[in-house]
Design a protein around this motif. Structure first.
Motif, PDB file in Angstrom:
ATOM      1  N   TRP A  45       2.027  -1.097   0.863  1.00 25.57           N
ATOM      2  CA  TRP A  45       2.228  -0.266   2.053  1.00 25.57           C
ATOM      3  C   TRP A  45       3.460   0.634   1.914  1.00 25.57           C
ATOM      4  O   TRP A  45       3.443   1.785   2.364  1.00 25.57           O
ATOM      5  N   LEU A  98       1.962  -1.833   6.981  1.00 19.78           N
ATOM      6  CA  LEU A  98       1.162  -0.619   7.095  1.00 19.78           C
ATOM      7  C   LEU A  98       2.055   0.615   6.979  1.00 19.78           C
ATOM      8  O   LEU A  98       3.290   0.509   7.010  1.00 19.78           O
ATOM      9  N   ASP A 250      -5.296   3.376   3.937  1.00 21.04           N
ATOM     10  CA  ASP A 250      -5.383   1.921   4.054  1.00 21.04           C
ATOM     11  C   ASP A 250      -6.855   1.567   3.932  1.00 21.04           C
ATOM     12  O   ASP A 250      -7.687   2.094   4.685  1.00 21.04           O
TER      13      ASP A 250
END
Length: 372
Positions: A45, A98, A250
């Motif tokens: 991430w 994230l 993602d």
């Protein structure tokens, strides 16, 4: 008989046309920095988002700067720990995160170059967070179990000390190219403004053109995502790339047809052809919004890896693939395409959890709907 022969010839041409080895032609190839390995860590991430930011810095300033990935990791761990402690252990505490976690860290702590903060222990050249993550989780669980019958305030400095021991203490004052900076003044140099970046997703369990908190394990910080139809998501990706904007990605890479070793990611129409599909062209599934949603709600699609979309290529049949920068290094025995993966549109439509991009990269009509 002639009709049968014609039909046979057509079918032969059709199927052999889909059994050729991949040959790619570049359509869009936006500038980015070299691939760096995340090592034995779950910090894709940060590596993917920092790579994205390095491309943004090139776009915004023309400067090529190697930004520290681990500076953001170091500052994100305490936030994860706080969430875990305050939820009394009823939350995920892991190495994952994230793209918006990097933006949250930058908003609070700024940016530093890699040369200023590597996050590596002395004499180490590769990142390995296995022991550190286990120690952090173990210590947090002791405090959560509350042996003193009341939560001790000592847990925060203890976590900070563990992080400093394994990663080094971050500095907020340094020299770069002969000039003195703080992390915040260096951020100004890069022209990165975290509030100018948006996360986009596509799921039917929430209204389109509204934002919502996506309930996936790594969203510990309750980041919000704008929700758009699947075709619109693909339009956003395509038009951003066409206009010089890269994106973070993602996605789910657990499929056998995601192959870093072959540098390809596809969704074959016939599942039994998976092994062949990563080395030669096979017909792919048509991915609908409903099929995508079913894959997500059944856990067939999960959030497990972040990467960086930097371009578009086509195969010899004109099929579009996205050039995606990975963070698994460039060892040619393990990865192809110098560490990039060519991801088909079918794979992108099915396995994308979300993308992040600069607001200016959104098509104007879509931007107006999302941010009127």
């Amino acid at each position: 008989m002639r009709t049968i022969l014609y039909l046979g010839a057509y079918l032969f041409c059709f199927y052999t046309g889909f059994s050729q080895s991949y040959q790619f032609k570049t359509l869009i190839d936006l500038e980015t920095t070299e691939i760096i390995s995340q090592g034995n860590t779950g910090t894709c991430w940060s590596f993917s988002t920092v790579s994205f930011l390095e491309s943004e810095i090139i776009r915004l300033t023309g400067n090529h700067i190697d930004i520290s990935e681990m500076y953001q990791v170091r500052h994100t761990y305490p936030a994860k720990a706080w969430n875990y402690i305050m939820r009394q252990g009823k939350a995920q505490f892991s190495e994952g995160g994230l793209a918006h976690d990097v933006m949250n860290s930058i908003a609070q702590h700024g940016l530093v170059p890699q040369a200023v903060y590597s996050g590596l222990e002395s004499n180490k050249t590769n990142h390995n967070h296995a022991e550190m993550a286990a120690v952090l989780k173990g210590v947090l669980d002791v405090y959560v179990s509350n042996p003193g019958k009341r939560l001790s305030p000592k847990w925060e400095p203890v976590i900070e000390n563990i992080l400093d021991t394994y990663m080094g203490k971050p500095t907020d004052s340094f020299l770069y190219e002969g000039k003195h900076y703080t992390a915040k003044s260096f951020q100004k140099l890069t022209k990165i403004e975290p509030d100018q970046y948006v996360s986009i997703t596509s799921f039917t369990h929430q209204p389109f053109y509204e934002s919502f908190i996506l309930n996936i394990p790594d969203n510990f910080s309750n980041g919000k995502f704008f929700n758009v139809p699947l075709d619109t998501l693909i339009t956003i990706i395509n038009e951003a790339l066409e206009n010089g904007f890269t994106l973070t990605l993602d996605c789910d890479v657990s499929e056998t047809t995601f192959s870093a070793k072959h540098g390809i990611a596809v969704i074959p129409e016939v599942e039994s052809t998976a092994a062949e599909a990563i080395i030669s062209i096979r017909p792919e599934k048509h991915i609908t919004q409903a099929y995508r949603q079913q894959a997500f709600t059944s856990y067939a699609t999960t959030d497990d890896h972040l990467m960086h979309i930097t371009g578009i290529v086509t195969d010899q049949n004109g099929t579009i693939y996205y050039k995606v920068k990975n963070s698994w290094g460039t060892d040619q025995t393990r990865v192809a395409n110098n560490g990039y993966v060519y991801m088909s549109e079918s794979f992108m439509r099915l396995k994308t959890i979300s993308v992040m991009l600069h607001k200016d990269g959104l098509p104007k009509a879509i931007k107006k709907k999302l941010m009127p």
